[in-house]
Design a protein around this motif. Sequence first.
Motif, mmCIF file in Angstrom:
data_model
loop_
_atom_site.group_PDB
_atom_site.id
_atom_site.type_symbol
_atom_site.label_atom_id
_atom_site.label_comp_id
_atom_site.label_asym_id
_atom_site.label_seq_id
_atom_site.Cartn_x
_atom_site.Cartn_y
_atom_site.Cartn_z
ATOM 1 N N MET A 1 17.198 6.201 0.811
ATOM 2 C CA MET A 1 17.096 5.702 -0.541
ATOM 3 C C MET A 1 15.923 4.720 -0.628
ATOM 4 S SD MET A 1 20.048 3.814 -2.642
ATOM 5 C CE MET A 1 19.888 3.568 -4.339
ATOM 6 N N ILE A 2 15.133 4.861 -1.664
ATOM 7 C CA ILE A 2 14.000 3.990 -1.926
ATOM 8 C C ILE A 2 14.417 3.013 -3.020
ATOM 9 C CG2 ILE A 2 11.602 3.938 -2.700
ATOM 10 C CD1 ILE A 2 11.699 5.401 -0.147
ATOM 11 N N GLY A 3 13.959 1.751 -2.931
ATOM 12 C CA GLY A 3 14.395 0.705 -3.860
ATOM 13 C C GLY A 3 13.939 0.844 -5.294
ATOM 14 N N SER A 4 12.817 1.526 -5.553
ATOM 15 C CA SER A 4 12.327 1.659 -6.923
ATOM 16 C C SER A 4 11.453 2.901 -7.035
ATOM 17 C CB SER A 4 11.509 0.426 -7.315
ATOM 18 O OG SER A 4 10.301 0.376 -6.568
ATOM 19 N N ASP A 5 11.144 3.270 -8.272
ATOM 20 C CA ASP A 5 10.261 4.417 -8.484
ATOM 21 C C ASP A 5 8.885 4.160 -7.886
ATOM 22 O OD1 ASP A 5 12.254 5.796 -9.796
ATOM 23 O OD2 ASP A 5 11.498 5.355 -11.805
ATOM 24 N N ALA A 6 8.381 2.933 -8.051
ATOM 25 C CA ALA A 6 7.059 2.596 -7.508
ATOM 26 C C ALA A 6 7.050 2.721 -5.986
ATOM 27 C CB ALA A 6 6.645 1.194 -7.933
ATOM 28 N N ALA A 7 8.102 2.238 -5.335
ATOM 29 C CA ALA A 7 8.196 2.337 -3.877
ATOM 30 C C ALA A 7 8.278 3.798 -3.452
ATOM 31 C CB ALA A 7 9.398 1.558 -3.369
ATOM 32 N N GLY A 8 8.964 4.604 -4.230
ATOM 33 C CA GLY A 8 9.058 6.029 -3.930
ATOM 34 C C GLY A 8 7.701 6.706 -3.980
ATOM 35 N N LYS A 9 6.870 6.315 -4.955
ATOM 36 C CA LYS A 9 5.527 6.889 -5.069
ATOM 37 C C LYS A 9 4.658 6.480 -3.886
ATOM 38 C CE LYS A 9 5.668 7.232 -10.059
ATOM 39 N NZ LYS A 9 5.141 6.773 -11.353
ATOM 40 N N VAL A 10 4.764 5.221 -3.464
ATOM 41 C CA VAL A 10 4.002 4.750 -2.305
ATOM 42 C C VAL A 10 4.457 5.492 -1.050
ATOM 43 C CG1 VAL A 10 3.559 2.772 -0.805
ATOM 44 C CG2 VAL A 10 3.482 2.494 -3.286
ATOM 45 N N ALA A 11 5.759 5.638 -0.886
ATOM 46 C CA ALA A 11 6.288 6.353 0.276
ATOM 47 C C ALA A 11 5.801 7.805 0.284
ATOM 48 C CB ALA A 11 7.812 6.302 0.283
ATOM 49 N N ALA A 12 5.767 8.440 -0.884
ATOM 50 C CA ALA A 12 5.309 9.823 -0.964
ATOM 51 C C ALA A 12 3.846 9.948 -0.521
ATOM 52 C CB ALA A 12 5.480 10.354 -2.383
ATOM 53 N N VAL A 13 3.014 8.982 -0.899
ATOM 54 C CA VAL A 13 1.603 9.002 -0.491
ATOM 55 C C VAL A 13 1.493 8.860 1.030
ATOM 56 C CG1 VAL A 13 -0.581 7.724 -0.604
ATOM 57 C CG2 VAL A 13 0.706 8.190 -2.697
ATOM 58 N N ILE A 14 2.233 7.901 1.589
ATOM 59 C CA ILE A 14 2.188 7.678 3.041
ATOM 60 C C ILE A 14 2.687 8.913 3.785
ATOM 61 C CG2 ILE A 14 3.080 6.293 4.958
ATOM 62 C CD1 ILE A 14 1.027 4.815 3.227
ATOM 63 N N TYR A 15 3.806 9.477 3.356
ATOM 64 C CA TYR A 15 4.341 10.676 4.010
ATOM 65 C C TYR A 15 3.349 11.830 3.926
ATOM 66 C CZ TYR A 15 8.930 8.368 4.109
ATOM 67 O OH TYR A 15 9.971 7.502 4.331
ATOM 68 N N SER A 16 2.679 11.968 2.776
ATOM 69 C CA SER A 16 1.687 13.029 2.614
ATOM 70 C C SER A 16 0.518 12.845 3.579
ATOM 71 C CB SER A 16 1.166 13.059 1.177
ATOM 72 O OG SER A 16 2.190 13.417 0.290
ATOM 73 N N LEU A 17 0.043 11.605 3.720
ATOM 74 C CA LEU A 17 -1.044 11.331 4.661
ATOM 75 C C LEU A 17 -0.624 11.626 6.100
ATOM 76 C CD1 LEU A 17 -2.567 8.055 3.198
ATOM 77 C CD2 LEU A 17 -3.685 10.288 3.370
ATOM 78 N N VAL A 18 0.587 11.228 6.458
ATOM 79 C CA VAL A 18 1.083 11.460 7.819
ATOM 80 C C VAL A 18 1.163 12.964 8.100
ATOM 81 C CG1 VAL A 18 3.111 11.247 9.327
ATOM 82 C CG2 VAL A 18 2.268 9.253 8.065
ATOM 83 N N GLU A 19 1.688 13.726 7.166
ATOM 84 C CA GLU A 19 1.798 15.173 7.380
ATOM 85 C C GLU A 19 0.425 15.834 7.400
ATOM 86 O OE1 GLU A 19 4.362 17.089 8.374
ATOM 87 O OE2 GLU A 19 5.330 15.148 8.583
ATOM 88 N N ALA A 20 -0.509 15.366 6.562
ATOM 89 C CA ALA A 20 -1.871 15.916 6.591
ATOM 90 C C ALA A 20 -2.516 15.640 7.946
ATOM 91 C CB ALA A 20 -2.705 15.318 5.460
ATOM 92 N N CYS A 21 -2.251 14.466 8.497
ATOM 93 C CA CYS A 21 -2.763 14.150 9.838
ATOM 94 C C CYS A 21 -2.202 15.129 10.857
ATOM 95 C CB CYS A 21 -2.388 12.727 10.238
ATOM 96 S SG CYS A 21 -3.338 11.450 9.412
ATOM 97 N N ARG A 22 -0.909 15.322 10.824
ATOM 98 C CA ARG A 22 -0.275 16.216 11.799
ATOM 99 C C ARG A 22 -0.813 17.641 11.675
ATOM 100 N NH1 ARG A 22 5.773 13.748 11.182
ATOM 101 N NH2 ARG A 22 5.442 12.007 12.594
ATOM 102 N N LEU A 23 -1.005 18.108 10.459
ATOM 103 C CA LEU A 23 -1.524 19.460 10.260
ATOM 104 C C LEU A 23 -2.953 19.596 10.773
ATOM 105 C CD1 LEU A 23 -0.096 20.274 6.722
ATOM 106 C CD2 LEU A 23 0.572 21.321 8.904
ATOM 107 N N ASN A 24 -3.680 18.486 10.815
ATOM 108 C CA ASN A 24 -5.062 18.495 11.301
ATOM 109 C C ASN A 24 -5.162 18.031 12.751
ATOM 110 O OD1 ASN A 24 -7.071 19.190 9.024
ATOM 111 N ND2 ASN A 24 -5.509 17.942 8.044
ATOM 112 N N GLY A 25 -4.026 17.872 13.433
ATOM 113 C CA GLY A 25 -4.026 17.488 14.843
ATOM 114 C C GLY A 25 -4.464 16.061 15.090
ATOM 115 N N ILE A 26 -4.246 15.188 14.104
ATOM 116 C CA ILE A 26 -4.662 13.788 14.205
ATOM 117 C C ILE A 26 -3.443 12.906 14.433
ATOM 118 C CG2 ILE A 26 -5.651 11.875 12.876
ATOM 119 C CD1 ILE A 26 -7.277 13.992 11.339
ATOM 120 N N ASN A 27 -3.601 11.916 15.295
ATOM 121 C CA ASN A 27 -2.556 10.928 15.524
ATOM 122 C C ASN A 27 -2.448 10.068 14.253
ATOM 123 O OD1 ASN A 27 -1.373 8.377 16.097
ATOM 124 N ND2 ASN A 27 -1.755 8.677 18.265
ATOM 125 N N PRO A 28 -1.325 10.145 13.501
ATOM 126 C CA PRO A 28 -1.205 9.408 12.245
ATOM 127 C C PRO A 28 -1.371 7.892 12.398
ATOM 128 C CG PRO A 28 0.559 11.014 12.420
ATOM 129 C CD PRO A 28 -0.142 10.982 13.747
#
Length: 78
Positions: A1-28
Motif C-alpha cells: 500500500m502506498i500512502g498517497s496518489d503522489a507517492a504511488g506515481k513516484v513509486a511507479a516511476v522508480i519501478y519503471s526505471l528499475v525494470e528498464a535497467c534490468r531489461l538492459n542488463g544494467i545494475n539498477p
Amino acid sequence: MIGSDAAGKVAAVIYSLVEACRLNGINPEAYLTDVIGRIGRTTIQALDTLLPFNWRPPDAGNPADPGRMTIAPHIAAA
C-alpha cells in the motif's frame, strides 16, 4: 500500500526505471546512484543520455564495471 496518489506515481516511476535497467542488463543501484549524482549537471538537451537504454557508467571501459549486471536480467513470466 502506498500512502498517497503522489507517492504511488513516484513509486511507479522508480519501478519503471528499475525494470528498464534490468531489461538492459544494467545494475539498477549503480544506475540510480550515478544518474542522481549527474542529473543536476546535465543539460536538458543531453538528458536522454541518462535513460537506461542510453546510459553508460563512468567506468564503462573497466572489466569490473559495477554498472553491468553479472546475473541474467529479470524476465517476467508470460
